[in-house]
Design an enzyme around this catalytic site. Structure first.
Site, PDB file in Angstrom:
ATOM      1  N   GLY A   1      52.883  -4.589   0.530  1.00 50.73           N
ATOM      2  CA  GLY A   1      52.727  -5.298   1.800  1.00 50.73           C
ATOM      3  C   GLY A   1      51.705  -4.798   2.770  1.00 50.73           C
ATOM      4  O   GLY A   1      51.547  -5.426   3.786  1.00 50.73           O
TER       5      GLY A   1
ATOM      6  N   MET B   1      44.477  -5.321   3.333  1.00 55.44           N
ATOM      7  CA  MET B   1      43.397  -4.633   2.538  1.00 55.44           C
ATOM      8  C   MET B   1      41.834  -5.488   3.152  1.00 55.44           C
ATOM      9  O   MET B   1      42.144  -6.905   2.530  1.00 55.44           O
ATOM     10  CB  MET B   1      43.245  -4.305   1.410  1.00 55.44           C
ATOM     11  CG  MET B   1      41.823  -3.968   0.827  1.00 55.44           C
ATOM     12  SD  MET B   1      42.259  -3.040  -0.989  1.00 55.44           S
ATOM     13  CE  MET B   1      40.859  -2.151  -0.896  1.00 55.44           C
ATOM     14  N   PRO B   2      41.201  -5.285   3.975  1.00 56.37           N
ATOM     15  CA  PRO B   2      39.640  -6.176   4.048  1.00 56.37           C
ATOM     16  C   PRO B   2      39.282  -6.389   2.741  1.00 56.37           C
ATOM     17  O   PRO B   2      39.345  -5.711   1.748  1.00 56.37           O
ATOM     18  CB  PRO B   2      39.131  -5.402   4.883  1.00 56.37           C
ATOM     19  CG  PRO B   2      39.820  -4.303   5.462  1.00 56.37           C
ATOM     20  CD  PRO B   2      41.056  -3.863   4.573  1.00 56.37           C
TER      21      PRO B   2
ATOM     22  N   LEU C   1      36.075  -7.319   2.518  1.00 55.27           N
ATOM     23  CA  LEU C   1      34.724  -6.619   2.157  1.00 55.27           C
ATOM     24  C   LEU C   1      34.568  -5.491   2.892  1.00 55.27           C
ATOM     25  O   LEU C   1      35.144  -5.155   3.986  1.00 55.27           O
ATOM     26  CB  LEU C   1      33.870  -7.716   3.116  1.00 55.27           C
ATOM     27  CG  LEU C   1      32.450  -7.708   2.431  1.00 55.27           C
ATOM     28  CD1 LEU C   1      32.031  -8.825   1.879  1.00 55.27           C
ATOM     29  CD2 LEU C   1      31.250  -7.338   3.552  1.00 55.27           C
ATOM     30  N   GLY C   2      33.892  -4.524   2.170  1.00 58.16           N
ATOM     31  CA  GLY C   2      33.878  -3.036   2.783  1.00 58.16           C
ATOM     32  C   GLY C   2      32.459  -2.552   2.487  1.00 58.16           C
ATOM     33  O   GLY C   2      31.548  -3.089   1.606  1.00 58.16           O
ATOM     34  N   LEU C   3      32.382  -1.168   3.001  1.00 56.30           N
ATOM     35  CA  LEU C   3      31.152  -0.537   2.876  1.00 56.30           C
ATOM     36  C   LEU C   3      31.392   0.645   1.602  1.00 56.30           C
ATOM     37  O   LEU C   3      32.164   1.298   1.789  1.00 56.30           O
ATOM     38  CB  LEU C   3      30.478   0.251   3.763  1.00 56.30           C
ATOM     39  CG  LEU C   3      29.199   0.860   3.803  1.00 56.30           C
ATOM     40  CD1 LEU C   3      28.145   0.138   3.707  1.00 56.30           C
ATOM     41  CD2 LEU C   3      29.000   2.111   5.056  1.00 56.30           C
ATOM     42  N   GLY C   4      30.636   0.525   0.477  1.00 54.93           N
ATOM     43  CA  GLY C   4      30.554   1.490  -0.374  1.00 54.93           C
ATOM     44  C   GLY C   4      29.598   2.639  -0.337  1.00 54.93           C
ATOM     45  O   GLY C   4      28.377   2.227   0.160  1.00 54.93           O
TER      46      GLY C   4
ATOM     47  N   ASP D   1      34.787   2.745   1.365  1.00 53.30           N
ATOM     48  CA  ASP D   1      34.928   3.236  -0.241  1.00 53.30           C
ATOM     49  C   ASP D   1      34.224   4.543  -0.355  1.00 53.30           C
ATOM     50  O   ASP D   1      32.925   4.327  -0.719  1.00 53.30           O
ATOM     51  CB  ASP D   1      34.654   2.013  -1.186  1.00 53.30           C
ATOM     52  CG  ASP D   1      35.232   2.711  -2.478  1.00 53.30           C
ATOM     53  OD1 ASP D   1      36.243   2.277  -2.768  1.00 53.30           O
ATOM     54  OD2 ASP D   1      34.303   3.203  -3.142  1.00 53.30           O
TER      55      ASP D   1
ATOM     56  N   TYR E   1      31.508  11.351  -5.026  1.00 53.06           N
ATOM     57  CA  TYR E   1      30.439  11.079  -4.334  1.00 53.06           C
ATOM     58  C   TYR E   1      30.008  12.069  -3.297  1.00 53.06           C
ATOM     59  O   TYR E   1      28.901  12.224  -2.465  1.00 53.06           O
ATOM     60  CB  TYR E   1      30.684   9.748  -3.390  1.00 53.06           C
ATOM     61  CG  TYR E   1      31.022   8.597  -4.204  1.00 53.06           C
ATOM     62  CD1 TYR E   1      30.903   8.684  -5.421  1.00 53.06           C
ATOM     63  CD2 TYR E   1      31.528   7.311  -3.514  1.00 53.06           C
ATOM     64  CE1 TYR E   1      31.590   7.533  -6.219  1.00 53.06           C
ATOM     65  CE2 TYR E   1      32.008   6.375  -4.095  1.00 53.06           C
ATOM     66  CZ  TYR E   1      31.867   6.367  -5.486  1.00 53.06           C
ATOM     67  OH  TYR E   1      32.409   5.065  -6.176  1.00 53.06           O
TER      68      TYR E   1
ATOM     69  N   LYS F   1      38.859   8.302  -4.138  1.00 46.75           N
ATOM     70  CA  LYS F   1      39.375   8.685  -5.378  1.00 46.75           C
ATOM     71  C   LYS F   1      39.407   9.833  -5.924  1.00 46.75           C
ATOM     72  O   LYS F   1      38.707  10.850  -5.504  1.00 46.75           O
ATOM     73  CB  LYS F   1      38.329   7.850  -6.219  1.00 46.75           C
ATOM     74  CG  LYS F   1      37.889   6.601  -5.792  1.00 46.75           C
ATOM     75  CD  LYS F   1      36.878   5.906  -6.596  1.00 46.75           C
ATOM     76  CE  LYS F   1      36.441   4.640  -5.728  1.00 46.75           C
ATOM     77  NZ  LYS F   1      35.259   4.723  -5.091  1.00 46.75           N
TER      78      LYS F   1
ATOM     79  N   HIS G   1      39.956   7.959 -10.345  1.00 51.61           N
ATOM     80  CA  HIS G   1      38.261   7.148 -10.387  1.00 51.61           C
ATOM     81  C   HIS G   1      38.186   6.764 -11.906  1.00 51.61           C
ATOM     82  O   HIS G   1      37.564   5.687 -12.182  1.00 51.61           O
ATOM     83  CB  HIS G   1      37.502   8.368 -10.212  1.00 51.61           C
ATOM     84  CG  HIS G   1      36.194   7.985  -9.811  1.00 51.61           C
ATOM     85  ND1 HIS G   1      35.453   8.430  -8.697  1.00 51.61           N
ATOM     86  CD2 HIS G   1      35.393   6.850 -10.062  1.00 51.61           C
ATOM     87  CE1 HIS G   1      34.366   7.750  -8.489  1.00 51.61           C
ATOM     88  NE2 HIS G   1      34.328   6.805  -9.208  1.00 51.61           N
TER      89      HIS G   1
HETATM   90  N1  LIG Z   1      34.938   3.177  -9.200  1.00 51.74           N
HETATM   91  C1  LIG Z   1      33.610   3.521  -9.857  1.00 51.74           C
HETATM   92  O1  LIG Z   1      33.445   3.869 -10.854  1.00 51.74           O
HETATM   93  C2  LIG Z   1      32.433   2.963  -8.997  1.00 51.74           C
HETATM   94  C3  LIG Z   1      31.236   2.868  -9.783  1.00 51.74           C
HETATM   95  C4  LIG Z   1      30.075   2.442  -8.921  1.00 51.74           C
HETATM   96  C5  LIG Z   1      30.063   2.162  -7.651  1.00 51.74           C
HETATM   97  N2  LIG Z   1      31.244   1.995  -7.026  1.00 51.74           N
HETATM   98  C6  LIG Z   1      31.678   1.840  -5.496  1.00 51.74           C
HETATM   99  O2  LIG Z   1      30.959   0.330  -5.466  1.00 51.74           O
HETATM  100  C7  LIG Z   1      29.958   0.457  -4.466  1.00 51.74           C
HETATM  101  C8  LIG Z   1      28.935  -0.410  -4.693  1.00 51.74           C
HETATM  102  O3  LIG Z   1      28.353  -0.159  -5.922  1.00 51.74           O
HETATM  103  P1  LIG Z   1      26.575   0.111  -6.042  1.00 51.74           P
HETATM  104  O4  LIG Z   1      26.117   0.679  -4.684  1.00 51.74           O
HETATM  105  O5  LIG Z   1      26.422   0.780  -7.423  1.00 51.74           O
HETATM  106  O6  LIG Z   1      25.936  -1.518  -6.233  1.00 51.74           O
HETATM  107  P2  LIG Z   1      25.850  -2.653  -5.291  1.00 51.74           P
HETATM  108  O7  LIG Z   1      26.594  -2.668  -4.191  1.00 51.74           O
HETATM  109  O8  LIG Z   1      26.420  -3.911  -6.281  1.00 51.74           O
HETATM  110  O9  LIG Z   1      24.342  -2.950  -5.056  1.00 51.74           O
HETATM  111  C9  LIG Z   1      23.794  -1.822  -4.147  1.00 51.74           C
HETATM  112  C10 LIG Z   1      22.318  -2.082  -4.066  1.00 51.74           C
HETATM  113  O10 LIG Z   1      21.993  -3.324  -3.334  1.00 51.74           O
HETATM  114  C11 LIG Z   1      21.007  -3.173  -2.383  1.00 51.74           C
HETATM  115  N3  LIG Z   1      21.486  -4.237  -1.311  1.00 51.74           N
HETATM  116  C12 LIG Z   1      22.712  -4.095  -0.584  1.00 51.74           C
HETATM  117  N4  LIG Z   1      22.660  -4.988   0.299  1.00 51.74           N
HETATM  118  C13 LIG Z   1      21.438  -5.723   0.179  1.00 51.74           C
HETATM  119  C14 LIG Z   1      21.018  -6.736   0.791  1.00 51.74           C
HETATM  120  N5  LIG Z   1      21.784  -7.405   1.996  1.00 51.74           N
HETATM  121  N6  LIG Z   1      19.672  -7.181   0.424  1.00 51.74           N
HETATM  122  C15 LIG Z   1      19.069  -6.560  -0.475  1.00 51.74           C
HETATM  123  N7  LIG Z   1      19.561  -5.585  -1.199  1.00 51.74           N
HETATM  124  C16 LIG Z   1      20.730  -5.163  -0.893  1.00 51.74           C
HETATM  125  C17 LIG Z   1      21.371  -1.663  -2.034  1.00 51.74           C
HETATM  126  O11 LIG Z   1      20.069  -1.357  -1.363  1.00 51.74           O
HETATM  127  P3  LIG Z   1      19.918  -0.887   0.301  1.00 51.74           P
HETATM  128  O12 LIG Z   1      20.785   0.366   0.326  1.00 51.74           O
HETATM  129  O13 LIG Z   1      18.756  -0.791   0.209  1.00 51.74           O
HETATM  130  O14 LIG Z   1      20.611  -2.089   1.018  1.00 51.74           O
HETATM  131  C18 LIG Z   1      21.353  -0.917  -3.272  1.00 51.74           C
HETATM  132  O15 LIG Z   1      20.233  -0.771  -3.995  1.00 51.74           O
HETATM  133  C19 LIG Z   1      29.553   2.016  -4.443  1.00 51.74           C
HETATM  134  O16 LIG Z   1      28.854   2.384  -3.271  1.00 51.74           O
HETATM  135  C20 LIG Z   1      30.892   2.671  -4.706  1.00 51.74           C
HETATM  136  O17 LIG Z   1      31.712   2.570  -3.361  1.00 51.74           O
HETATM  137  C21 LIG Z   1      32.614   2.503  -7.837  1.00 51.74           C
END
Ligand SMILES: NC(=O)c1ccc[n+]([C@@H]2O[C@H](COP(=O)([O-])OP(=O)(O)OC[C@H]3O[C@@H](n4cnc5c(N)ncnc54)[C@H](OP(=O)(O)O)[C@@H]3O)[C@@H](O)[C@H]2O)c1
Length: 285
Positions: free
Chosen positions: A10, A13-14, A16-19, A45, A50, A75, A108
Site C-alpha cells: 500500500g 514509491m516514486p 524515478l530516483g537517484l542511484g 538508492d 556502496y 540493501k 542485495h
Molecule cells: N542492486 C544492484 O546490484 C545494483 C547494481 C548496479 C547498480 N545499482 C543501482 O543502480 C544505480 C544506477 O546504475 P549505474 O550507476 O551503474 O548505471 P546508470 O545509471 O545506467 O548509468 C550511470 C552512467 O550514466 C551517466 N549519466 C547519467 N545521467 C546522464 C545524462 N543525463 N547524460 C549523460 N550521461 C549520464 C553517469 O555519468 P555522470 O555521473 O557523469 O552523469 C554514469 O556514467 C546505481 O547507482 C545503484 O544505485 C544496483
C-alpha cells in the site's frame, strides 16, 4: 516531480530516483543527494556495500526536504545474511543513515542465508523501522525458494533492466506476484551503444529531449522504477525532466524491440555464492 507506483503493502514509491553506486567520495555523494532533492527527486538508492550511507543521510538532512518525504532505499550485503547478523546490519544501516527509518530494505544478492535474513527484515517491518522489504538480483528460481517461506512477500526486485536487457523471464513472474521491477543500469551504465540506438535517437529528436531522457521515459511508461546514477548537477536535473512528454505506442514498440538475449553484467552464480557471503565491505567512518 515524479510519478509513483503503489507497492503491494500500500505504500507509494516514486518511479524515478537517484542511484549512488560507485559514488565513494563522501562530499560528492552528499552534494549529489542534495542536488537531486533540490531538483525534485524523492527517492535515493544506496546500499551497505556502496559505503556511502552516512553521506546519503547527511545529503538528505542538508537538503531541507523532510526525511518523511524522501523514499530511502538501502540493501543488506550477503556477508550480513542470517537472522542475527541481519538484525545487527539493519541497526547499523539505520544508525549510519540517521533518518529515523528505511523506506525500502533489499537483500542485495540471492546468495547465503537468505531466509534467516528475510526473517530479520520482516521483524524490522513489524517494529516500524523499515517500511517495505524486497530483493535485488533475484531470478525466478530464487524467488520460488523465498516466496513460500516468506510471511511478507517482497515488494520490489531491483535488477539489471534497460532497453538492451528486458528480463524476458523475470518480468512476467514479477507481474503475477505483484512485485515491482526496479531498474539498475537503467541507462545501460551510460552505454553509448544504447544511447545511439536509432529508435532512441529518433524519439529524442521528435520530442526535443535527449537520448537519456527518452530511455528514462521508456522506463516510466513500462511501469518500472529507475534509479539513474549521476554526480553531475546538470545530468541530475535533466534526468528527472521526463514528465512533460509521452512516447507514442510506436516509439515504445521501437525501443521494446531493442531487447537482446543477455544482460550486460554477468557473474557466474558459483562465484557469487563463493565470494559474496564472505567478503564484507568496510563501512566508511
Ligand atoms: N542492486 C544492484 O546490484 C545494483 C547494481 C548496479 C547498480 N545499482 C543501482 O543502480 C544505480 C544506477 O546504475 P549505474 O550507476 O551503474 O548505471 P546508470 O545509471 O545506467 O548509468 C550511470 C552512467 O550514466 C551517466 N549519466 C547519467 N545521467 C546522464 C545524462 N543525463 N547524460 C549523460 N550521461 C549520464 C553517469 O555519468 P555522470 O555521473 O557523469 O552523469 C554514469 O556514467 C546505481 O547507482 C545503484 O544505485 C544496483
Amino acid at each position: 516531480m515524479t510519478t509513483s507506483l503503489t507497492l503491494s503493502n500500500g505504500r507509494r514509491m516514486p518511479q524515478l530516483g537517484l542511484g549512488v553506486y560507485l559514488v565513494s567520495d563522501p562530499a560528492v555523494c552528499e552534494s549529489s543527494v542534495t542536488s537531486a532533492l533540490g531538483a525534485g527527486y524523492r527517492l535515493v538508492d544506496t546500499a551497505f556495500a556502496y559505503r556511502n550511507e552516512r553521506a546519503v543521510g547527511r545529503g538528505i538532512r542538508a537538503s531541507g526536504v523532510p526525511s518523511e518525504e524522501v523514499f530511502l532505499t538501502t540493501k543488506l550485503w550477503p556477508s550480513d545474511y542470517g537472522y542475527d547478523k541481519a538484525r545487527s546490519a539493519i541497526a547499523g544501516s539505520l544508525e549510519r543513515l540517521d533518518c529515523g527509518h528505511i523506506d525500502l530494505l533489499l537483500q542485495h544478492q540471492p546468495v547465503g542465508d537468505v531466509l534467516g535474513a528475510w526473517r530479520a527484515m520482516e521483524e524490522a517491518v513489524d517494529a516500524g523501522t523499515v517500511r517495505a522489504i524486497g530483493v535485488s538480483n533475484f531470478r525466478v528460481d530464487d524467488l520460488e525458494k523465498l516466496l513460500p517461506k516468506a510471511r511478507i512477500t517482497p515488494t520490489v526486485d531491483q535488477v539489471e533492466l534497460h532497453p538492451h536487457w528486458q528480463q524476458p523471464e523475470l518480468l512476467p513472474y514479477l507481474g503475477r506476484h505483484g512485485i515491482v521491477a526496479e531498474a539498475w543500469y537503467p541507462l545501460g551504465h551510460g552505454s553509448a551503444k544504447l544511447l545511439n540506438e536509432p529508435p532512441v535517437v529518433v524519439a529524442a529528436s521528435a520530442h526535443g529531449k535527449s537520448a537519456v531522457q527518452v530511455i528514462l521515459r521508456w522506463h516510466v511508461q513500462r511501469g518500472f522504477v529507475a534509479i539513474p546514477k549521476s554526480t553531475d548537477p546538470a545530468h541530475i536535473a535533466a534526468n528527472i525532466d521526463v514528465f512533460d512528454f509521452e512516447l507514442t505506442e510506436a516509439e515504445m514498440a521501437g525501443i521494446d524491440a531493442l531487447g537482446k538475449d543477455k544482460p550486460m553484467f554477468r557473474m557466474p552464480r558459483w562465484l557469487m555464492s563463493a565470494v559474496m557471503p564472505l567478503a564484507r565491505p568496510r563501512p566508511l567512518p
